[in-house]
Structures are given as C-alpha cells and as structure tokens.
Design an enzyme around this catalytic site. Structure first.
Site, short mmCIF file in Angstrom:
data_model
loop_
_atom_site.label_atom_id
_atom_site.label_comp_id
_atom_site.label_asym_id
_atom_site.label_seq_id
_atom_site.Cartn_x
_atom_site.Cartn_y
_atom_site.Cartn_z
N LYS A 135 1.17 -7.74 2.71
CA LYS A 135 2.30 -7.11 2.02
C LYS A 135 2.17 -5.59 1.96
O LYS A 135 1.07 -5.05 1.82
CB LYS A 135 2.37 -7.66 0.59
CG LYS A 135 2.35 -9.19 0.52
CD LYS A 135 2.28 -9.70 -0.91
CE LYS A 135 2.07 -11.20 -0.96
NZ LYS A 135 0.65 -11.58 -0.69
N HIS A 177 5.98 -6.01 -1.22
CA HIS A 177 5.30 -6.73 -2.30
C HIS A 177 6.09 -6.75 -3.60
O HIS A 177 6.19 -7.77 -4.28
CB HIS A 177 3.91 -6.11 -2.53
CG HIS A 177 2.95 -7.03 -3.22
ND1 HIS A 177 1.58 -6.89 -3.14
CD2 HIS A 177 3.15 -8.11 -4.00
CE1 HIS A 177 0.99 -7.84 -3.83
NE2 HIS A 177 1.92 -8.58 -4.39
N TYR A 193 -4.70 -6.48 -2.92
CA TYR A 193 -5.76 -7.42 -3.28
C TYR A 193 -7.15 -6.91 -2.91
O TYR A 193 -8.15 -7.48 -3.32
CB TYR A 193 -5.55 -8.78 -2.61
CG TYR A 193 -4.26 -9.48 -2.96
CD1 TYR A 193 -3.43 -9.03 -3.98
CD2 TYR A 193 -3.86 -10.60 -2.24
CE1 TYR A 193 -2.24 -9.69 -4.28
CE2 TYR A 193 -2.68 -11.27 -2.54
CZ TYR A 193 -1.87 -10.80 -3.55
OH TYR A 193 -0.70 -11.45 -3.84
#
Length: 366
Positions: free
Chosen positions: A109, A142, A80
């Site tokens: 993650k 993830h 992210y």
C-alpha cells in the site's frame, strides 16, 4: 504445496461473483475470486501482517511457515515496516524450489505520507526494492487522507501539541493517474483502495481509466459494511476484510498506546451464537467467522504468528454454513457502532478534508 501426481481439480468461472475453488483429495484447500479487468485470481484467505514487525527472525519464519501451509496471498504495507523481511522470506521460499513468484499474490500500500501524485512512483519503486520483487500484484492507497512527510524518516510530521501535520492538498484522482502509469509499465498488476468511503470511490471512478478492483476495509461480524459492499458488488470491486476476527491481537496495543477502552474491541470469537455454530460443524469460532466472510466472496486477511492458528485459518473450505447459520451471523452486525478503527489515534486526523468516516457527536463538538 507439492501435490505430486494427485489430481488437482479447479472449477473456473469468468464471472467476478463466482469463486474459483481448488480441491486436493476431495478437500477444498483454496478459493479465489477473479479481479475485474485483469482476470487475476486473488485467494480469499491471505496472511495479514499488520503488527508483524521486527525482529525479522519472527517475521520471516512466520511467512515461510504460512507459505508451507498453503498461503499464497500476503498482505503488507509500507507503514507496517516489514516489507524487507517479507520479501526475504518469499525469495527464500522461491529459491528453495517450493514455488515461483507467479504462484503468489502480494498486496502492499501507498502510505499516508505518500498521498500525493509526485510521491507515488518514489514509494512504488522503494517498496519493490524492499520486497526484492519486480512487480506488485495489488497496490492500494492505504488511507484517503495525507500527512506531511519527514523526508529523512519517511514518517508523519507531528506538531508540538501532538497533532499530526496534515497535507490537505490530497487529490485522489491525480494519485490514481500515476498508479495507472505504474500499472502500464508492469510495476503493478492491480489497483485498489483501502479505508475509502463510497463518495471518494465514485470520484476516482469518474476520472479513472482503470477502475478500482479492490477495496480493503475493516469488516467482521460486528461491522459488516452492508451498504458499502452492495456498492462494490455493483461495480465489480472485490472487498477485502481486515480485522476479520475483530482484531483481538491488537487490543493490548490500542489500549496501552492509544488509551482505547477495552470495550471498543468486540469479542466476536466468544459470542455464544458463534460458539454454537462452531460446535455444530466441529469447527472453531475463528473458522466459522472466516468462512462466513469468504462464503460471501469477501477476501479475509487474518494475522497470526502461531503455526496452529495459521493452519486453522486455512481450514475453512471443508464445511458449509447453512442459510440459517448465515442469517444468525448477519444479525450480529452493529453497524457503525461496531467499527474499531476510526484512525482518531492520529491526533487531529478528523480535520483532514478527506477523513472518510462519520464522526461520533462527541468528536464533532470538540
């Protein structure tokens, strides 16, 4: 949230399936589920931060506002690209005396470019540095597949034809062993998976010393993952729902960047049944859809930068959907046809031996 001298009542249970609820002035403000093996409490509403990216002057105020509104669960990931800003906001909140690290539940993650045993510790330590934290409350793999990593950019290598360069040597059990080592050393408190299917989870469980505690998957009214959730319930695995509102905020991103059809995104917020139930309870469609999940002990991580919606997403514990309401919402499930995120936007990913989803016929033919 500073409760001062007000009475804070908690109903505790040692059972994983029984939620813990907190009340303030007779209004439920927080609900948690208890994780297996550690008995850690995980808030059933968290702040999702996918697409909450640069500039940091957007991320940090959003996280700070969420914390002020009572959020105690923040979900992020290496992919992210916002761990540093989230860490800065969390530490600003702690340093201002509004709370402590132990009040929070932080999830992050292992990225797709780190899905090999030799890279786990490197990414865990890097992410702790980015977050400016001593430990991670929950660390997830993830995705089950892996890409070859550009060592400088820490991003996937893409071939000249646009296909992502796959690392097909992925061994989930070896990755999991290193995560267990990191947990024993106190770098991670709880371990879990994201976007794994039932068979992949079973293989890890067969070799694990610490069983998976959480599974994070796409889950919303149009895609309820009933069979996978039954498996998780039997094995004391908490399910976390990403895209719990059908990910309306991601629609433009996927349509413009990956040429998705707008029809791929179900407008569950606009369904007449959802609106009717919302009107009945004096709530919004979003509140009904989130309550529908947490009432089933599913953790939900909606994302928003709007203070109004952040507040709205928290105010889901002061009403109860009836059995009739729940059954009507359960009938909205489209099964596999309701899935939005199949990861085919990473060109060639379906060729990876650990690609987790059943492919539509047109993709198989290609």
């Amino acid at each position: 949230m500073n409760l001062g001298t007000k009475t804070l009542l908690a109903i505790f249970s040692t059972s994983f399936r029984t939620p813990v609820r907190f009340y303030y002035n007779n209004i439920r403000i927080m609900q948690t589920v208890t994780l297996s093996q550690t008995n850690d409490s995980m808030p059933t509403i968290g702040l999702g931060t996918w697409q909450l990216q640069a500039p940091s002057n957007v991320i940090e105020p959003t996280v700070l506002k969420a914390l002020e509104l009572g959020y105690r669960h923040i979900d992020t990931a290496f992919n992210y690209n916002n761990e540093e800003a989230i860490g800065a906001a969390v530490n600003e909140w702690i340093n201002s005396g509004k709370g402590s690290r132990k009040d929070l539940f932080i999830t992050t993650k292992l990225p797709h470019v780190g899905n090999r045993a030799s890279d786990v510790r490197k990414f865990v330590e890097l992410q702790l540095t980015k977050l400016n934290m001593d430990y991670i409350d929950l660390y997830l793999i993830h995705v089950p597949f892996a890409f070859v990593c550009d060592p400088e950019a820490l991003t996937p290598v893409v071939n000249s034809d646009g296909d992502y360069l796959l690392d097909v040597t992925t061994n989930h059990c070896e990755i999991w062993k290193v995560m267990e080592e990191c947990q024993r050393e106190g770098l991670i408190r709880n371990l879990g998976l994201s976007n794994f299917n039932e068979d992949q989870i079973k293989k890890i469980m067969d070799k694990a010393s610490v069983l998976p505690q959480v599974l994070q998957v796409e889950l919303h009214a149009s895609f309820q993952q009933q069979q996978l959730r039954k498996f998780c319930a039997v094995n004391n695995i908490v399910v976390t729902a990403y895209a719990p509102l059908g990910s309306p905020g991601a629609k433009d991103h996927f349509v413009n960047k990956y040429k998705y059809s707008p029809d791929a995104f179900p407008d569950i917020l606009g369904l007449p049944i959802v609106q009717e139930i919302a009107d009945k309870h004096g709530k919004t469609p979003a509140q009904v859809l989130l309550h529908f999940l947490v009432k089933q002990d599913i953790v939900a991580i909606p994302k928003s930068t709007s203070e109004h919606r952040l507040k709205e997403n928290m105010e889901i514990y002061d009403f109860e959907l009836s059995e009739e309401d729940m059954n009507r919402l359960k009938k909205l499930d489209k099964g596999e046809d309701g899935r939005i995120f199949n990861f085919l936007f990473w060109k060639g990913v379906e060729k990876h031996p650990e690609y987790p989803f059943k492919l539509p016929p047109q993709v198989i033919k290609e």
